[in-house]
Design a protein around this motif. Structure first.
Motif, PDB file in Angstrom:
ATOM      1  N   ALA A  45       4.241  -9.766   8.355  1.00 43.02           N
ATOM      2  CA  ALA A  45       3.754 -10.105   6.988  1.00 43.02           C
ATOM      3  C   ALA A  45       2.584 -11.337   6.929  1.00 43.02           C
ATOM      4  CB  ALA A  45       4.104  -9.348   5.967  1.00 43.02           C
ATOM      5  N   ILE A  46       3.364 -12.579   7.145  1.00 41.07           N
ATOM      6  CA  ILE A  46       2.304 -14.141   6.775  1.00 41.07           C
ATOM      7  C   ILE A  46       1.181 -13.914   7.841  1.00 41.07           C
ATOM      8  CG2 ILE A  46       2.758 -16.184   7.412  1.00 41.07           C
ATOM      9  CD1 ILE A  46       3.831 -15.413   4.116  1.00 41.07           C
ATOM     10  N   LEU A  47       1.784 -13.865   9.239  1.00 38.08           N
ATOM     11  CA  LEU A  47       0.596 -14.036  10.412  1.00 38.08           C
ATOM     12  C   LEU A  47      -0.543 -13.117   9.660  1.00 38.08           C
ATOM     13  CD1 LEU A  47       2.775 -14.221  13.587  1.00 38.08           C
ATOM     14  CD2 LEU A  47       0.689 -15.787  12.555  1.00 38.08           C
ATOM     15  N   THR A 159     -14.448  -5.597   6.750  1.00 37.46           N
ATOM     16  CA  THR A 159     -14.165  -5.973   5.330  1.00 37.46           C
ATOM     17  C   THR A 159     -13.009  -5.595   4.568  1.00 37.46           C
ATOM     18  OG1 THR A 159     -16.327  -7.687   4.351  1.00 37.46           O
ATOM     19  CG2 THR A 159     -14.395  -7.062   3.594  1.00 37.46           C
ATOM     20  N   LEU A 160     -13.258  -4.304   4.402  1.00 38.97           N
ATOM     21  CA  LEU A 160     -12.700  -3.671   3.744  1.00 38.97           C
ATOM     22  C   LEU A 160     -11.506  -3.563   4.636  1.00 38.97           C
ATOM     23  CD1 LEU A 160     -14.851  -1.216   1.637  1.00 38.97           C
ATOM     24  CD2 LEU A 160     -13.647  -2.635   0.681  1.00 38.97           C
ATOM     25  N   PRO A 161     -11.473  -3.272   5.629  1.00 38.93           N
ATOM     26  CA  PRO A 161      -9.957  -2.504   6.895  1.00 38.93           C
ATOM     27  C   PRO A 161      -8.974  -3.753   6.589  1.00 38.93           C
ATOM     28  CG  PRO A 161     -11.820  -1.971   8.013  1.00 38.93           C
ATOM     29  CD  PRO A 161     -12.379  -2.375   6.190  1.00 38.93           C
ATOM     30  N   SER A 162      -9.782  -5.258   6.850  1.00 38.51           N
ATOM     31  CA  SER A 162      -9.241  -5.655   6.561  1.00 38.51           C
ATOM     32  C   SER A 162      -8.513  -6.699   5.426  1.00 38.51           C
ATOM     33  CB  SER A 162      -9.862  -7.528   7.191  1.00 38.51           C
ATOM     34  OG  SER A 162     -10.798  -6.794   8.473  1.00 38.51           O
ATOM     35  N   LEU A 168      -1.721  -4.775   1.652  1.00 35.29           N
ATOM     36  CA  LEU A 168      -0.671  -4.096   2.361  1.00 35.29           C
ATOM     37  C   LEU A 168       0.540  -5.418   2.421  1.00 35.29           C
ATOM     38  CD1 LEU A 168       1.191  -1.701   3.318  1.00 35.29           C
ATOM     39  CD2 LEU A 168      -0.339  -1.362   5.287  1.00 35.29           C
ATOM     40  N   SER A 169      -0.186  -5.839   3.426  1.00 37.02           N
ATOM     41  CA  SER A 169       1.259  -7.286   3.664  1.00 37.02           C
ATOM     42  C   SER A 169       1.952  -8.050   3.214  1.00 37.02           C
ATOM     43  CB  SER A 169       0.230  -8.048   5.176  1.00 37.02           C
ATOM     44  OG  SER A 169      -0.042  -7.358   6.193  1.00 37.02           O
ATOM     45  N   ILE A 177       5.481  -2.164  -4.244  1.00 31.49           N
ATOM     46  CA  ILE A 177       5.274  -0.758  -3.484  1.00 31.49           C
ATOM     47  C   ILE A 177       3.614  -0.702  -4.293  1.00 31.49           C
ATOM     48  CG2 ILE A 177       6.514   0.907  -4.745  1.00 31.49           C
ATOM     49  CD1 ILE A 177       6.734   2.702  -2.053  1.00 31.49           C
ATOM     50  N   VAL A 178       3.778  -1.035  -5.118  1.00 32.88           N
ATOM     51  CA  VAL A 178       2.591  -0.836  -5.773  1.00 32.88           C
ATOM     52  C   VAL A 178       1.081  -1.188  -5.325  1.00 32.88           C
ATOM     53  CG1 VAL A 178       1.187  -0.585  -7.934  1.00 32.88           C
ATOM     54  CG2 VAL A 178       3.696  -0.397  -8.088  1.00 32.88           C
ATOM     55  N   ILE A 179       1.217  -3.083  -5.377  1.00 31.22           N
ATOM     56  CA  ILE A 179       0.703  -3.783  -4.422  1.00 31.22           C
ATOM     57  C   ILE A 179       0.704  -3.098  -3.263  1.00 31.22           C
ATOM     58  CG2 ILE A 179       0.479  -5.719  -3.628  1.00 31.22           C
ATOM     59  CD1 ILE A 179       0.965  -6.700  -5.745  1.00 31.22           C
ATOM     60  N   ALA A 180       1.543  -3.199  -2.809  1.00 31.72           N
ATOM     61  CA  ALA A 180       1.648  -1.996  -1.178  1.00 31.72           C
ATOM     62  C   ALA A 180       0.801  -0.911  -1.221  1.00 31.72           C
ATOM     63  CB  ALA A 180       3.263  -2.046   0.223  1.00 31.72           C
ATOM     64  N   GLY A 181       0.303  -0.022  -2.511  1.00 28.95           N
ATOM     65  CA  GLY A 181      -0.554   1.649  -1.784  1.00 28.95           C
ATOM     66  C   GLY A 181      -1.291   0.499  -2.241  1.00 28.95           C
ATOM     67  N   ILE A 182      -2.001  -0.113  -3.514  1.00 25.91           N
ATOM     68  CA  ILE A 182      -3.291  -0.606  -3.360  1.00 25.91           C
ATOM     69  C   ILE A 182      -4.059  -1.005  -2.171  1.00 25.91           C
ATOM     70  CG2 ILE A 182      -4.913  -2.512  -4.707  1.00 25.91           C
ATOM     71  CD1 ILE A 182      -2.781  -2.072  -6.874  1.00 25.91           C
ATOM     72  N   GLY A 183      -3.120  -1.918  -1.175  1.00 21.42           N
ATOM     73  CA  GLY A 183      -3.681  -2.092  -0.386  1.00 21.42           C
ATOM     74  C   GLY A 183      -4.075  -1.314   0.837  1.00 21.42           C
ATOM     75  N   LEU A 184      -2.759  -0.218   0.822  1.00 17.83           N
ATOM     76  CA  LEU A 184      -3.348   1.339   2.214  1.00 17.83           C
ATOM     77  C   LEU A 184      -4.212   1.530   1.464  1.00 17.83           C
ATOM     78  CD1 LEU A 184      -1.815   3.166   3.955  1.00 17.83           C
ATOM     79  CD2 LEU A 184      -0.829   3.887   2.474  1.00 17.83           C
ATOM     80  N   GLY A 185      -4.579   1.930   0.164  1.00 14.04           N
ATOM     81  CA  GLY A 185      -5.782   2.345   0.108  1.00 14.04           C
ATOM     82  C   GLY A 185      -7.065   1.767  -0.182  1.00 14.04           C
ATOM     83  N   ILE A 186      -7.359   1.109  -0.164  1.00 14.86           N
ATOM     84  CA  ILE A 186      -8.309  -0.041   0.540  1.00 14.86           C
ATOM     85  C   ILE A 186      -8.667  -0.419   1.892  1.00 14.86           C
ATOM     86  CG2 ILE A 186      -9.310  -2.323   0.898  1.00 14.86           C
ATOM     87  CD1 ILE A 186      -8.193  -3.111  -2.310  1.00 14.86           C
ATOM     88  N   GLY A 187      -7.575  -0.466   2.284  1.00 15.19           N
ATOM     89  CA  GLY A 187      -7.800   0.214   4.026  1.00 15.19           C
ATOM     90  C   GLY A 187      -7.941   1.262   4.519  1.00 15.19           C
TER      91      GLY A 187
END
Length: 207
Positions: A45-47, A159-162, A168-169, A177-187
């Motif tokens: 995830a860090i990478l 930009t958005l998928p990156s 998400l990471s 899981i909320v932040i992860a979900g936001i990342g997934l949604g943006i992606g």
């Protein structure tokens, strides 16, 4: 499995931003191998965060972003097949992460991470530590990095998928899981934008 880093209740030194800042400011040579040695099981995830932070900038970065996206996809494949530790070919272990460890970039990245940490809480953290979820995490990162890679050059559509990969990471690391979900949604929004606008741009230049 990817171990999460805690929030305030586990001490300031356990925060993602603090540990990354310490790594960036250390005197050691900033290589992928050193990063993996420093962060252990959290290195995936860090990478993903460090590698995809540059493509996530709303700037046309061209070939540099493509190289970072390819490396991200290769690491994501390791997660998809169930690896719990990052494997890096020996010839690449000592390659310095030039440009990604500079003071300007690192300070901006740490600042953004701290902003998310202010709102982060352990929400369904156990789910994010599940082996199958980690494999799915790898598959999502691979798909988003591939989308960014296939976006039209110098269009800024990566930009958005990156950014989705980065957030998400971070959500996985924080056990939120909320932040992860936001990342997934943006992606996923980025995937739609790349497919839609990418097709339109390609069609325009081939008329």
């Amino acid at each position: 499995m990817i171990e999460r880093m805690g929030g305030d209740e586990q001490g300031e030194g356990q925060k993602v931003s603090v540990q990354l800042e310490e790594w960036f400011q250390s005197e050691r040579k900033k290589t992928m191998g050193d990063l993996v040695e420093t962060f252990g099981p959290r290195s995936f995830a860090i990478l993903f965060i460090v590698l995809m932070a540059l493509p996530a900038l709303p700037l046309p970065t061209g070939a540099v972003s493509h190289v970072l996206e390819i490396v991200t996809m290769l690491l994501a494949l390791e997660l998809m097949v169930g690896r719990t530790e990052v494997w890096i070919p020996k010839r690449f272990q000592d390659k310095e992460l030039k440009g990604l460890s500079g003071p300007k970039f690192s300070k901006a990245l740490v600042k953004r991470i701290r902003w998310f940490e202010k709102f982060s809480r352990p929400r369904m953290a156990g789910l994010l530590e599940n082996r199958m979820v980690n494999m799915a995490f790898g598959a999502v990162v691979f798909g988003l990095a591939l989308t960014a890679f296939l976006s039209p050059p110098f269009s800024g559509l990566d930009t958005l998928p990156s950014l989705g990969v980065v957030i998400l990471s971070l959500g996985v690391l924080l056990g939120d899981i909320v932040i992860a979900g936001i990342g997934l949604g943006i992606g996923l929004l980025g995937v739609v934008v790349v497919i839609g606008l990418g097709h339109a741009i390609t069609h325009l230049f081939h008329r």
